[in-house]
Design an enzyme around this catalytic site. Sequence first.
Site, short mmCIF file in Angstrom:
data_model
loop_
_atom_site.label_atom_id
_atom_site.label_comp_id
_atom_site.label_asym_id
_atom_site.label_seq_id
_atom_site.Cartn_x
_atom_site.Cartn_y
_atom_site.Cartn_z
N GLU A 43 0.84 -1.20 0.00
CA GLU A 43 0.00 0.00 0.00
C GLU A 43 0.88 1.24 0.00
OE1 GLU A 43 -2.35 1.61 -0.68
OE2 GLU A 43 -4.19 1.28 0.44
N ASP A 44 0.32 2.34 -0.53
CA ASP A 44 1.06 3.59 -0.49
C ASP A 44 0.93 4.26 0.88
OD1 ASP A 44 -1.63 4.13 -0.85
OD2 ASP A 44 -1.38 5.18 -2.76
N ASP B 38 -4.36 5.16 6.43
CA ASP B 38 -4.90 6.32 7.13
C ASP B 38 -5.83 5.81 8.23
OD1 ASP B 38 -6.73 8.57 7.63
OD2 ASP B 38 -5.82 9.55 5.94
N PHE C 262 -2.15 15.92 4.39
CA PHE C 262 -2.50 15.36 3.07
C PHE C 262 -1.24 15.41 2.21
CE2 PHE C 262 -3.91 15.14 -1.24
CZ PHE C 262 -4.86 14.14 -1.18
N ARG D 297 1.20 12.27 -9.03
CA ARG D 297 1.71 10.91 -8.77
C ARG D 297 3.17 10.80 -9.19
NH1 ARG D 297 -2.72 7.57 -7.61
NH2 ARG D 297 -4.65 8.06 -8.70
P1 5GP Z 1 -7.79 4.48 4.71
O1 5GP Z 1 -8.81 3.51 4.23
O2 5GP Z 1 -6.69 3.85 5.52
O3 5GP Z 1 -8.44 5.62 5.44
O4 5GP Z 1 -7.17 5.18 3.47
C1 5GP Z 1 -6.21 4.60 2.63
C2 5GP Z 1 -6.30 5.23 1.26
O5 5GP Z 1 -6.63 6.61 1.40
C3 5GP Z 1 -5.01 5.22 0.51
O6 5GP Z 1 -4.91 4.08 -0.30
C4 5GP Z 1 -5.10 6.49 -0.32
O7 5GP Z 1 -5.78 6.21 -1.53
C5 5GP Z 1 -5.96 7.41 0.48
N1 5GP Z 1 -5.24 8.43 1.25
C6 5GP Z 1 -5.19 8.51 2.60
N2 5GP Z 1 -4.45 9.55 2.99
C7 5GP Z 1 -3.99 10.14 1.86
C8 5GP Z 1 -3.12 11.25 1.62
O8 5GP Z 1 -2.60 11.96 2.50
N3 5GP Z 1 -2.88 11.54 0.31
C9 5GP Z 1 -3.41 10.83 -0.72
N4 5GP Z 1 -3.11 11.22 -1.95
N5 5GP Z 1 -4.23 9.77 -0.51
C10 5GP Z 1 -4.49 9.42 0.77
#
Ligand code: 5GP
Length: 207
Positions: A113-114, A117, A166, A179
Amino acid sequence: MRSDDFKQGSLFISDNGASKGVSRVLLTEQQVNARVQELGQTLTRDYSNREVVFLAVLKGALYFLTDLIRNVDLPLTVGVTSIERSLVDGEYNISSTIRDHSMIKGKHVVIVEDIVDTGHTIAALIKSVEEQSPTSIKVCTLLDKVSKREVEVPVDYLGFEIPPLFVVGYGLDYEEYYRNLPFIGVIEDASWDPVSELRAKSQKSNS
Ligand code: 5GP
């Protein structure tokens, strides 16, 4: 745009086209590359003599995946999965589609995963990978906003823990842009809020 060329404090909008610019560098290209190399070496050590499937979440994790696996010295295969987010009866729902899931059965899977959150995305993904009966599942993420966590998820391999900002670059987007930045930058006044986005979308389509 390399991180060294980035002028601190200057708004970088460039040709990217996104409506908001990057205001500062959080992690330089050198920091990211060095950490990705270390993660690859750790994975190589941990999975020695075993075959691994690296499963990346589209689209953001592709950039991390391709650099990571070039630092892994193991027999490995690569899979991709996409995430669908929706509101079902007003409830936030995440589902994932694993392409070519026959490759997962009986294998050691590393989900790439990138960023993690709230943890909802990884939790949904782990569930759908589990349904394919792998031998083991581990999670490898480049970034983790630990302070934003809503559900407990395992993070087995971590690049960097970051504050609740963010961020963009190295695969992460804002309005699909940025990206291609080789570093991790911050966009002030932007947030990741898929639930509000989905609500706004459904209100629009109902009106
Ligand atoms: P989660 O389900 O853990 O809340 O969110 C994970 C996904 O949220 C990541 O795969 C990504 O797509 C998006 N995301 C969460 N935080 C960020 C951020 O700071 N920047 C970007 N570009 N995407 C984020």
